[in-house]
Design a protein around this motif. Structure first.
Motif, short mmCIF file in Angstrom:
data_model
loop_
_atom_site.label_atom_id
_atom_site.label_comp_id
_atom_site.label_asym_id
_atom_site.label_seq_id
_atom_site.Cartn_x
_atom_site.Cartn_y
_atom_site.Cartn_z
N ARG A 108 41.72 35.01 37.20
CA ARG A 108 40.45 35.72 37.05
C ARG A 108 40.25 36.71 38.21
O ARG A 108 39.78 37.86 38.03
CB ARG A 108 39.29 34.72 37.00
CG ARG A 108 39.18 33.99 35.64
CD ARG A 108 37.81 33.35 35.51
NE ARG A 108 37.60 32.31 36.52
CZ ARG A 108 37.91 31.04 36.36
NH1 ARG A 108 38.48 30.63 35.24
NH2 ARG A 108 37.66 30.19 37.33
N ALA A 109 40.60 36.23 39.41
CA ALA A 109 40.41 37.12 40.58
C ALA A 109 41.33 38.32 40.50
O ALA A 109 40.92 39.46 40.83
CB ALA A 109 40.70 36.32 41.86
N GLU A 110 42.56 38.10 40.04
CA GLU A 110 43.49 39.23 39.93
C GLU A 110 43.01 40.22 38.87
O GLU A 110 43.11 41.46 39.04
CB GLU A 110 44.89 38.70 39.57
CG GLU A 110 45.57 38.02 40.75
CD GLU A 110 46.92 37.43 40.36
OE1 GLU A 110 47.68 37.06 41.31
OE2 GLU A 110 47.21 37.30 39.15
N ARG A 111 42.48 39.69 37.74
CA ARG A 111 41.98 40.60 36.71
C ARG A 111 40.78 41.40 37.22
O ARG A 111 40.62 42.62 36.96
CB ARG A 111 41.60 39.81 35.46
CG ARG A 111 42.82 39.34 34.66
CD ARG A 111 42.40 38.91 33.28
NE ARG A 111 41.46 37.78 33.31
CZ ARG A 111 41.82 36.50 33.30
NH1 ARG A 111 43.13 36.19 33.26
NH2 ARG A 111 40.92 35.54 33.34
N ALA A 112 39.91 40.72 37.96
CA ALA A 112 38.73 41.42 38.51
C ALA A 112 39.18 42.48 39.51
O ALA A 112 38.62 43.60 39.57
CB ALA A 112 37.81 40.41 39.18
N ARG A 113 40.18 42.14 40.30
CA ARG A 113 40.69 43.12 41.29
C ARG A 113 41.27 44.32 40.58
O ARG A 113 41.05 45.49 40.98
CB ARG A 113 41.76 42.47 42.15
CG ARG A 113 42.28 43.36 43.27
CD ARG A 113 43.57 42.82 43.78
NE ARG A 113 44.59 42.82 42.69
CZ ARG A 113 45.74 42.20 42.78
NH1 ARG A 113 46.05 41.51 43.88
NH2 ARG A 113 46.58 42.24 41.77
N ASP A 114 42.03 44.09 39.51
CA ASP A 114 42.66 45.19 38.78
C ASP A 114 41.59 46.09 38.14
O ASP A 114 41.72 47.34 38.10
CB ASP A 114 43.58 44.63 37.69
CG ASP A 114 44.81 43.95 38.29
OD1 ASP A 114 45.45 43.13 37.57
OD2 ASP A 114 45.14 44.20 39.48
N ALA A 115 40.54 45.45 37.63
CA ALA A 115 39.46 46.25 36.99
C ALA A 115 38.77 47.10 38.04
O ALA A 115 38.43 48.29 37.81
CB ALA A 115 38.49 45.29 36.31
N ALA A 116 38.53 46.53 39.20
CA ALA A 116 37.84 47.27 40.27
C ALA A 116 38.71 48.42 40.75
O ALA A 116 38.23 49.51 41.03
CB ALA A 116 37.53 46.34 41.42
#
Length: 341
Positions: free
Chosen positions: A326-334
């Protein structure tokens, strides 16, 4: 008292059922003490029969029994030697009463040990006590407290008289010689005058002739008594010779049996020694097996605990992995928003 006496007294005081086991244990102790002579002497001690064990019980139970047997036995023999019929009958009655009371007491003493006393054992006990009252040698064996087998009186004397066995028939007395017939020769005048003065009865049996007749009767009684005593001695001598023959045969058989018992006991001692060694080894193996079992149980518990911990750690890893995704996906979106994509 020697060490052997102590061991023997202890062995013969106990039940015959475990005599062999207790003797074997005593032999082992003596051998462990490096006393080979004592060990051999203990190994030669014979196991008592049930009737002999009962006699030993009686001797230990009542110290006064020794005095009773010795005194009554001497009284019986004295009465026989003096041909005292009334005394012999009275003492024989006392003998029967004493033997019956001792047999009854032996039955009571055997009860705590759970030993049943059958008719055969009771008869052997009766015969042994009767023999002790008739024979001083048997009395010494009985009163030692270490009797190993029943005894039976085979001689001539107290036991036979006590049971009413008739003595051997006395030889017929020889007829007394006839008195010389009164002479028909006329008496001298002086003698005739004297006979007329003393009377008719004294002329038929003068005082000297009556004394001679009394002396002859006394000598005949003494001769009959000597003949009866000789006949009794001959019977006793024959009985003693037969008893010696039986005794020698019994001793020879006993010695052979004793030798075989010694050989068997030696084999048994070796077997017991091997058994003891194996028992000790088995005990050690069992101890190690028990220790290993305890260690395995502890190890199994440790494994179960480690497995439970592993499962908990696996859950923590799965949760961490989901959070990481989840953190990696949030980082990628940001990052995409930052670049204007």
């Amino acid at each position: 008292m020697s060490e052997l006496d102590d061991v023997a007294d202890e062995l013969y005081a106990g039940s015959p059922a475990d005599f062999i086991a207790r003797r074997t244990a005593a032999v082992k102790v003596a051998r462990a003490d490096k006393d080979r002579e004592l060990a051999d002497a203990i190994a030669e001690l014979r196991k008592p029969t049930v009737s002999a064990w009962l006699v030993n019980l009686l001797v230990r139970d009542d110290p006064a029994m020794a005095g009773q047997i010795v005194a009554l036995g001497e009284g019986l023999r004295d009465a026989e030697r003096s041909l005292d019929g009334p005394a012999l009958r009275e003492l024989s009655s006392q003998r029967r009463q004493l033997v019956r009371s001792l047999v009854a007491r032996a039955r009571r003493l055997a009860q705590p040990a759970g030993q049943k006393i059958g008719d055969t054992v009771a008869q052997e006990l009766d015969a042994t006590l009767t023999a002790a009252l008739a024979d001083p040698a048997v009395a010494r064996e009985v009163l030692s407290g270490r009797l190993t087998a029943a005894r039976e009186y085979a001689g001539f004397g107290s036991a036979d008289a006590a049971e009413g066995t008739p003595p051997p028939a006395p030889p017929k007395a020889q007829k007394a010689p006839k008195e010389p017939k009164e002479s028909k020769e006329p008496s001298p005048p002086a003698a005739r005058g004297k006979l007329r003065l003393v009377g008719e009865s004294e002329r038929a049996e003068p005082k000297e002739t009556a004394a001679d007749r009394e002396r002859r009767r006394r000598e005949e009684r003494e001769q009959r008594a000597r003949d009866e005593a000789q006949a009794a001695w001959e019977q006793a001598d024959r009985a003693a010779a037969e008893a010696r023959r039986r005794h020698e045969a019994a001793v020879e058989a006993r010695d052979e049996s004793a030798a075989e018992v010694a050989r068997a006991e030696e084999r048994a001692a070796r077997a017991h020694g091997e058994e003891d060694d194996l028992v000790r080894e088995l005990a050690e193996v069992r101890r190690r097996l028990a220790a290993a079992g305890k260690a395995a149980t502890v190890a199994d518990k440790d494994v179960a605990g480690a497995q439970q911990t592993l499962r908990a750690d696996d859950k923590d890893v799965a949760v961490a992995e989901r959070e990481l995704h989840r953190a990696e996906r949030a980082r990628d979106a940001a990052e995409a928003a930052r670049d204007g994509k």
